[in-house]
Design a protein around this motif. Structure first.
Motif, PDB file in Angstrom:
ATOM      1  N   HIS A 228       0.818  -1.211   0.000  1.00 45.89           N
ATOM      2  CA  HIS A 228       0.000   0.000   0.000  1.00 45.89           C
ATOM      3  C   HIS A 228       0.860   1.273   0.000  1.00 45.89           C
ATOM      4  O   HIS A 228       0.483   2.282  -0.588  1.00 45.89           O
ATOM      5  CB  HIS A 228      -0.882  -0.044   1.252  1.00 45.89           C
ATOM      6  N   CYS A 231       2.109   1.810  -3.701  1.00 42.59           N
ATOM      7  CA  CYS A 231       1.130   1.553  -4.761  1.00 42.59           C
ATOM      8  C   CYS A 231       0.937   2.763  -5.675  1.00 42.59           C
ATOM      9  O   CYS A 231       0.800   3.889  -5.201  1.00 42.59           O
ATOM     10  CB  CYS A 231      -0.207   1.185  -4.122  1.00 42.59           C
ATOM     11  N   ARG A 233      -1.645   3.566  -7.119  1.00 40.17           N
ATOM     12  CA  ARG A 233      -3.007   4.097  -6.928  1.00 40.17           C
ATOM     13  C   ARG A 233      -3.176   4.775  -5.566  1.00 40.17           C
ATOM     14  O   ARG A 233      -4.284   5.163  -5.191  1.00 40.17           O
ATOM     15  CB  ARG A 233      -4.032   2.953  -7.051  1.00 40.17           C
ATOM     16  N   ARG A 234      -2.102   4.895  -4.826  1.00 39.52           N
ATOM     17  CA  ARG A 234      -2.170   5.397  -3.463  1.00 39.52           C
ATOM     18  C   ARG A 234      -2.763   6.812  -3.388  1.00 39.52           C
ATOM     19  O   ARG A 234      -3.514   7.159  -2.472  1.00 39.52           O
ATOM     20  CB  ARG A 234      -0.770   5.354  -2.858  1.00 39.52           C
ATOM     21  N   PHE A 237      -6.401   6.609  -3.237  1.00 37.00           N
ATOM     22  CA  PHE A 237      -6.863   6.185  -1.912  1.00 37.00           C
ATOM     23  C   PHE A 237      -6.949   7.402  -0.994  1.00 37.00           C
ATOM     24  O   PHE A 237      -7.946   7.625  -0.309  1.00 37.00           O
ATOM     25  CB  PHE A 237      -5.894   5.143  -1.326  1.00 37.00           C
ATOM     26  N   CYS A 255      -8.317   3.714  -6.634  1.00 36.21           N
ATOM     27  CA  CYS A 255      -7.934   2.712  -5.629  1.00 36.21           C
ATOM     28  C   CYS A 255      -8.915   1.526  -5.659  1.00 36.21           C
ATOM     29  O   CYS A 255     -10.122   1.709  -5.816  1.00 36.21           O
ATOM     30  CB  CYS A 255      -7.961   3.368  -4.249  1.00 36.21           C
ATOM     31  N   LEU A 256      -8.373   0.331  -5.487  1.00 39.96           N
ATOM     32  CA  LEU A 256      -9.160  -0.902  -5.652  1.00 39.96           C
ATOM     33  C   LEU A 256      -9.636  -1.501  -4.330  1.00 39.96           C
ATOM     34  O   LEU A 256     -10.030  -2.668  -4.283  1.00 39.96           O
ATOM     35  CB  LEU A 256      -8.311  -1.937  -6.409  1.00 39.96           C
ATOM     36  N   ILE A 257      -9.640  -0.711  -3.285  1.00 33.73           N
ATOM     37  CA  ILE A 257      -9.959  -1.305  -1.978  1.00 33.73           C
ATOM     38  C   ILE A 257     -11.397  -1.838  -1.914  1.00 33.73           C
ATOM     39  O   ILE A 257     -11.669  -2.849  -1.269  1.00 33.73           O
ATOM     40  CB  ILE A 257      -9.684  -0.295  -0.836  1.00 33.73           C
ATOM     41  N   CYS A 261      -8.984  -5.221  -2.486  1.00 38.87           N
ATOM     42  CA  CYS A 261      -7.524  -5.123  -2.471  1.00 38.87           C
ATOM     43  C   CYS A 261      -6.961  -5.378  -1.073  1.00 38.87           C
ATOM     44  O   CYS A 261      -7.413  -4.806  -0.087  1.00 38.87           O
ATOM     45  CB  CYS A 261      -7.086  -3.741  -2.960  1.00 38.87           C
ATOM     46  N   GLY A 263      -3.745  -4.843  -0.397  1.00 33.59           N
ATOM     47  CA  GLY A 263      -2.484  -4.089  -0.327  1.00 33.59           C
ATOM     48  C   GLY A 263      -2.181  -3.507   1.045  1.00 33.59           C
ATOM     49  O   GLY A 263      -1.026  -3.509   1.470  1.00 33.59           O
ATOM     50  N   PRO A 264      -3.193  -3.021   1.786  1.00 32.95           N
ATOM     51  CA  PRO A 264      -2.879  -2.424   3.100  1.00 32.95           C
ATOM     52  C   PRO A 264      -2.448  -3.437   4.153  1.00 32.95           C
ATOM     53  O   PRO A 264      -2.055  -3.048   5.243  1.00 32.95           O
ATOM     54  CB  PRO A 264      -4.215  -1.774   3.496  1.00 32.95           C
ATOM     55  N   ILE A 283      -1.790  -4.898  -9.456  1.00 30.54           N
ATOM     56  CA  ILE A 283      -2.532  -3.642  -9.296  1.00 30.54           C
ATOM     57  C   ILE A 283      -2.374  -2.740 -10.513  1.00 30.54           C
ATOM     58  O   ILE A 283      -3.321  -2.084 -10.953  1.00 30.54           O
ATOM     59  CB  ILE A 283      -2.081  -2.932  -8.007  1.00 30.54           C
TER      60      ILE A 283
HETATM   61 FE1  SF4 Z   1      -3.266   0.456  -3.878  1.00 30.06          FE
HETATM   62 FE2  SF4 Z   1      -4.813  -1.413  -2.836  1.00 30.06          FE
HETATM   63 FE3  SF4 Z   1      -3.791   0.493  -1.259  1.00 30.06          FE
HETATM   64 FE4  SF4 Z   1      -5.719   1.081  -3.023  1.00 30.06          FE
HETATM   65  S1  SF4 Z   1      -5.888  -0.281  -1.211  1.00 30.06           S
HETATM   66  S2  SF4 Z   1      -3.845   2.257  -2.670  1.00 30.06           S
HETATM   67  S3  SF4 Z   1      -5.195  -0.255  -4.757  1.00 30.06           S
HETATM   68  S4  SF4 Z   1      -2.654  -1.080  -2.363  1.00 30.06           S
END
Ligand code: SF4
Length: 358
Positions: A228, A231, A233-234, A237, A255-257, A261, A263-264, A283
């Motif tokens: 995260h 990323c 895409r941060r 987010f 962001c793909l949360i 996702c 990632g975090p 991602i």
């Molecule tokens: Fe990237 Fe996933 Fe974090 Fe969004 S939740 S910023 S897509 S790692």
């Protein structure tokens, strides 16, 4: 053919080779001073410990990842220089010939690389060469000078087979059950990155010890940073821009949360290293991170594309992805992102999670 003759055939000069070693050691966070030492260790490679590469319950994806490079990359060149004595997928021999090669390699001072998981109790699920894979794994692990479990299946969480009825577990669990007290270096990801495998072997050959590991026995050099935090895409987010509709081109980079996702909560260098000669990673290709470098993959992280994720946030408590996207959203998410990252970097990657090299 000697090591550097082999490099010449591939059009790589010694100078280029030293550059490759420098790049690999830099990726490991090692000082430039050790480059000659690392190159020297690799030069000894044909007289070096051979490699036995076992496969249990796997898809051979890690093998594909390790050997299917497009150009002579550092990984490919170093793999060429290793003496892989037994590998069921790529070796020319089969049947009796393969078994003889395995038995010969067992008599040497070899490094054991294991791909795939292993049934913890039942032997009927994974038989190789007429024997339970577990028997072969224990036999080889007892004699190996170092054990490296590659990919999510061989690592602690046992990957996708670990979620099935076969009772599949990773290499370390099998060895613990058998009373074998040897360290297992876990290199999860589905599949492992060639750079990770090569970097780990290079470190071991250079220092004759395993690198510093975290609480899941993963080298800190490759698994020490939160996806995260790196990323691409941060920014979205932090701006509260979350992809909800795959078909909306405006949301394409969001962001793909909300799409599940992980990632975090995933420690990996995917965002820096990528796969397939740095062609892409999940991602960046539009897929949420499935958390395949964590022991909770696959069982605890599935279904992968669901917005069921729960997060503990300071001063807020546990929220789910819907709360992040639709209730807090917008400007509030900016603050949320700052809190989120601060928590992740301070509490999840504390020093006690990391062991010294052994
Ligand atoms: Fe990237 Fe996933 Fe974090 Fe969004 S939740 S910023 S897509 S790692």
């Amino acid at each position: 053919m000697g090591n550097f003759d082999l490099l010449k055939v591939k059009g790589v000069s010694r100078r280029d080779f030293m550059k490759l070693i420098a790049a690999t050691t830099a990726a490991l966070g090692l000082p430039a001073l050790i480059v000659p030492q690392a190159a020297n260790a690799l030069e000894q490679a044909l007289n070096k410990p051979p490699v036995i590469w076992l496969e249990g319950m796997d898809c051979t994806g890690c093998t594909e990842s390790a050997i299917a490079t497009l150009n002579p990359s550092p990984s490919e060149l170093i793999l060429d220089m290793l003496s892989i004595r037994y590998h069921e997928t790529i070796m020319a021999g089969s049947g009796k010939t393969a078994e003889e090669a395995y038995q010969l390699a067992l008599k040497e001072n070899f490094i054991l690389v294991v791909e795939g998981s292993c049934p913890e109790k039942e032997d009927r699920y994974c038989m190789v060469g007429g024997k339970p894979f577990r028997t072969t794994l224990i036999e080889a692990a007892q004699k190996a000078q170092a054990i490296i479990a590659i990919g999510s299946c061989a690592s602690e969480g046992a990957g996708i087979p670990g979620a099935c009825a076969t009772g599949a577990v990773g290499v370390a669990q099998i060895l613990r059950n058998a009373g074998i007290n040897k360290p297992v270096i876990n290199l999860p990801c589905c599949p492992v990155k060639p750079d990770t495998l090569i970097g780990t072997i290079l470190y071991y050959l250079t220092y004759q010890k395993i690198p510093a590991l975290d609480s899941q026995n993963r080298p800190v050099a490759f698994y020490g940073s939160l996806l995260h935090d790196n990323c691409p895409r941060r920014g979205h987010f932090e701006s509260g821009q979350f992809l909800k509709d795959w078909n909306d081109p405006i949301q394409k980079e969001y962001c793909l949360i909300l799409k599940g996702c992980k990632g975090p909560k995933t420690y990996t260098d995917c965002a820096q290293v990528w796969w397939n000669d740095k062609a892409n990673f999940c991602i960046n290709a539009g897929s949420p991170c499935s958390g395949c470098s964590e022991k909770d993959f696959y069982n605890e992280f599935s279904p992968l594309y669901s917005k069921q994720e729960m997060f503990k946030l300071p001063g807020i408590g546990e929220v789910n992805a819907d709360t992040v996207g639709t209730v807090l959203g917008g400007a509030a998410a900016v603050g949320l992102g700052v809190h989120f990252v601060a928590t992740a970097t301070s509490s999840r990657l504390s020093k006690k999670d990391h062991k010294e090299g052994m």
